[in-house]
Write an enzyme that holds these catalytic residues in place. Structure first.
Site, PDB file in Angstrom:
ATOM      1  N   HIS A  89      -3.224   4.271  -3.501  1.00 19.25           N
ATOM      2  CA  HIS A  89      -2.654   3.387  -2.485  1.00 19.25           C
ATOM      3  C   HIS A  89      -1.290   2.849  -2.911  1.00 19.25           C
ATOM      4  CE1 HIS A  89      -5.987   3.301   0.335  1.00 19.25           C
ATOM      5  NE2 HIS A  89      -6.788   3.350  -0.710  1.00 19.25           N
TER       6      HIS A  89
ATOM      7  N   ASP B  65       0.878  -1.177   0.000  1.00 18.93           N
ATOM      8  CA  ASP B  65       0.000   0.000   0.000  1.00 18.93           C
ATOM      9  C   ASP B  65       0.911   1.221   0.000  1.00 18.93           C
ATOM     10  OD1 ASP B  65      -2.181   1.962   0.828  1.00 18.93           O
ATOM     11  OD2 ASP B  65      -3.313   0.093   0.893  1.00 18.93           O
TER      12      ASP B  65
ATOM     13  N   GLU C 104     -10.338   4.172  -4.353  1.00 21.02           N
ATOM     14  CA  GLU C 104     -10.022   5.472  -3.750  1.00 21.02           C
ATOM     15  C   GLU C 104      -9.003   6.297  -4.540  1.00 21.02           C
ATOM     16  OE1 GLU C 104     -11.176   4.974   0.818  1.00 21.02           O
ATOM     17  OE2 GLU C 104      -9.149   4.266   0.434  1.00 21.02           O
TER      18      GLU C 104
END
Ligand SMILES: *[C@@H]1O[C@H](CO)[C@@H](O)[C@H](O)[C@H]1NC(C)=O
Ligand SMILES: *[C@@H]1O[C@H](CO)[C@@H](O)[C@H](O)[C@H]1NC(C)=O
Ligand SMILES: *[C@@H]1O[C@H](CO)[C@@H](O)[C@H](O)[C@H]1NC(C)=O
Ligand SMILES: *[C@@H]1O[C@H](CO)[C@@H](O)[C@H](O)[C@H]1NC(C)=O
Ligand SMILES: *[C@@H]1O[C@H](CO)[C@@H](O)[C@H](O)[C@H]1NC(C)=O
Length: 593
Positions: free
Chosen positions: A303, A249, A374
């Site tokens: 991420h 991540d 996201e």
């Protein structure tokens, strides 16, 4: 002297008598009630009800499913009688089409024996024990484990005066290993020597959903290998079959990619906090012997940050932008920020090298998770390098343009993945589908434009009252469900989120539909690490395991006693599940509902 000796003898006799009295009393205290509760017999209940030596003995056959978790989906017929046996008198016979499947089943037997021995309460050796013969017959020589694998099995168990015979039949080794897991649920410890086994049984079983997963995040906080192994042990005990490994991540990149050592050198929290290639291969092997696939996620374009910072110094340019940028709220949803640069061809080259490594370490049939959640458009939009190149290549800075750029990121990576896997595994003719998180790009109104349904499986992570799952099914997409307000195991520890107890997890019903591959509970690791992760995952993930295996009509209220037994089994296997109820309520079934 004589007096002392006489006194000693008397003491021994008295102890002996007390011991006998206790054995007699305790050996037949428990009964299974008409409402499937195992309770201590009281005066009012004296009748000809079958008596059991312990609550666990009773539970082995009390209720239609006894102590089996997750519940079988076909016939399940369990005898009230027991055989007491010595685990070292269990003999195995494997009938399989080739050496590879034979070897697999021998390993399954070994794992079964080790689990069985953990049920021993005291001295398990029993010289008078008869043999228990376990014969496993598998017809297919395939070791492929994917959404098409046949995991069904039949198990029959009978006891004659000579011995006990367990007969397992399955198409694949994976069905057979599930059968052994069920067999271990028909065994419990005994107060005397040996183990107790249901004397006769017939079970036909197979899962409703082919994807029964757990996401484990090792990027926010690193999890040592032994923690991952124990998670796999718990999943195997629960017949879960996918570990979705969210290994990297923006915080850290703890995965060794042999072709690109910089990723881990710049991205890991420390040189020891890395999964080497060999370790990754070992995890894959360990998992598959327990019927579990490992799907590795390389999240992007969002991420991703730490691990990708070395581009400029190596002449590869900015492969990620907004890395660790502040104030973070202007550049990402969660610090530290970072988003891959979709206009840097070198980044795609590195991604391709990552895929080369992953395809090599994992099973030939395995796919990857490409992330895709996201994405924070303002990060790209506030990066001159990106907006300039966009304008130069004919994009405007509208949302639509950014979505197009984002979709192209996935498409280019998919092309690399196809190229890598088709070369490495030329015999797999059909390109593999990959998995993406739901996002703005998967909104039902725009997904069709960007992501072909033949190639992308969507893992949804919306609340149970949202219509996204149905909308995607109507458009023909395959989905994996991770209901945010039930299956996010990290909730209750941050922001306004609420903890979802095992009942909430269990009662999360899903549609049965050929395009619903299954679901995953998600263990994000911002607020958990090796010291508490087991209690955060277990036994709640087991509640999801039964939902995914059997899609039961029953509510959590009616399965509690079996669930508590399942939790105890995890304990005996060395896993540390959270408590869900006071011990008094465990011992006094039905009194705390
Ligand atoms: C269950 O097993 C018992 C004993 O073997 C047998 O008598 C009974 O018919 C079986 N029931 C079913 C539904 O198969
Ligand atoms: C266990 O029981 C067996 C048979 O009853 C006996 O031979 C053996 O010594 C016992 N072992 C221990 C450690 O008590
Ligand atoms: C799975 O294998 C069993 C035989 O073990 C067979 O009866 C069943 O039809 C198979 N299921 C599917 C979906 O192929
Ligand atoms: C990107 O930034 C420009 C100007 O800074 C703005 O006009 C545009 O609306 C932004 N695009 C998006 C999708 O927010
Ligand atoms: C894979 O990529 C290489 C290099 O870009 C190219 O030469 C090759 O033709 C591609 N192979 C396939 C099967 O697409």
């Amino acid at each position: 002297m004589a007096i002392i000796s006489a006194f000693l003898q008397l003491t021994i006799v008295v102890f002996f008598l007390i011991a006998i009295a206790q054995t007699v009393e305790e050996s037949a205290k428990w009964i299974c009630t008409s409402t499937d509760l195992c309770v201590v017999d009281s005066a009012a209940n004296i009748g000809d009800a079958k008596r059991f030596e312990s609550q666990n003995d009773c539970r082995l056959s009390c209720g239609r499913y006894g102590a089996i978790w997750p519940m079988p989906t076909g016939d399940c017929n369990l005898s009230n009688e027991r055989v007491r046996f010595d685990p070292w008198k269990v003999r195995f016979n494997v009938v399989a089409p080739d050496p590879a499947t034979t070897q697999y089943l021998r390993e399954s037997n070994r794992i079964f024996v080790s689990n069985m021995l953990k049920e021993c309460l005291r001295n398990c050796s029993l010289p008078t024990s008869k043999e228990v013969y376990v014969k496993t017959t598998v017809s297919s020589n395939s070791l492929v484990l994917d959404w098409g694998t046949n995991e069904t099995y039949q198990l029959s168990l009978r006891t004659t005066e000579m011995a006990t015979f367990v007969d397992v039949k399955a198409q694949t080794v994976y069905g057979a290993r599930h059968a052994l897991e069920t067999l271990s649920n028909l065994i419990t410890g005994s107060k005397e020597n040996g183990l107790l086994l249901v004397k006769a049984a017939r079970v036909r079983d197979g899962p409703i959903y082919p994807h029964r997963g757990l996401l484990l995040d090792t990027a926010r906080n690193f999890m040592p290998l032994r923690v991952i192994s124990r998670v796999l042990d718990g999943m195997a005990a629960s017949k879960m079959n996918v570990l979705h490994w969210h290994v990297v991540d923006s915080q850290s990149f703890p995965l060794e990619i042999t072709r690109v050592p910089e990723l881990q050198q710049f991205g890991a929290y420390g040189p020891d906090l890395v999964y080497s290639r060999v370790e990754t291969q070992n995890i894959v092997r360990y998992a598959r012997l327990r019927g579990i696939r490992i799907i590795i996620e390389i999240d992007g374009p969002s991420h991703a940050g730490n691990g990708w910072q070395w581009g400029p110094m190596s002449g590869l340019g900015n492969m990620a932008v907004c890395v660790n940028q502040q104030p973070w709220r202007s550049y990402c949803i969660e610090p530290p920020c970072g988003q891959l640069n979709p206009l840097n061809e070198n980044m795609y080259g590195i991604m391709r090298e990552i895929y080369e490594d992953l395809a090599e370490v994992n099973a030939p049939e395995e796919t990857i998770h490409m992330g895709g959640d996201e994405v924070f458009i303002p990060c790209w939009n506030r990066t001159d390098e990106i907006t300039r190149r966009m304008r130069d290549t004919g994009y405007d800075l509208s949302l639509r343009s950014f979505y197009k750029l984002w979709a192209e990121f996935h498409q280019k990576n998919l092309d690399s993945w196809d190229n890598v896997t088709q070369r490495q595994y030329a015999r797999n003719p059909i390109p593999k589908s990959v998995i993406l998180w739901s996002s703005h790009l998967t909104d039902p109104d725009i997904i069709v434009e960007h992501l072909p349904k033949e190639r992308y499986i969507i893992q949804t992570w919306v609340e149970s009252d949202k219509t996204l799952n149905n909308d995607l099914l109507l458009k023909g997409y395959r989905i994996i469900v991770s209901t945010k307000d039930a299956w996010y195991l990290d909730h209750g520890f941050w922001g306004r989120t609420e903890y979802h107890n095992w009942k909430k997890v269990y009662d999360n019903r899903m549609e049965v539909h050929p395009l619903v591959l299954g679901g995953e509970v998600c263990m994000w690791s911002e607020f958990v690490d090796q010291s508490s992760v087991e209690a955060r995952i277990w036994p709640r993930a087991g509640a999801a395991a039964e939902r995914l295996w059997a899609n039961p009509k029953l509510s959590s209220l009616l399965v509690q006693t079996r669930f508590l037994r399942y939790r105890e089994r995890l304990l005996s296997r060395g896993i540390k599940p959270d408590a869900v109820i006071p011990k008094w309520c465990v011992l006094n079934e039905g009194q705390c509902l």
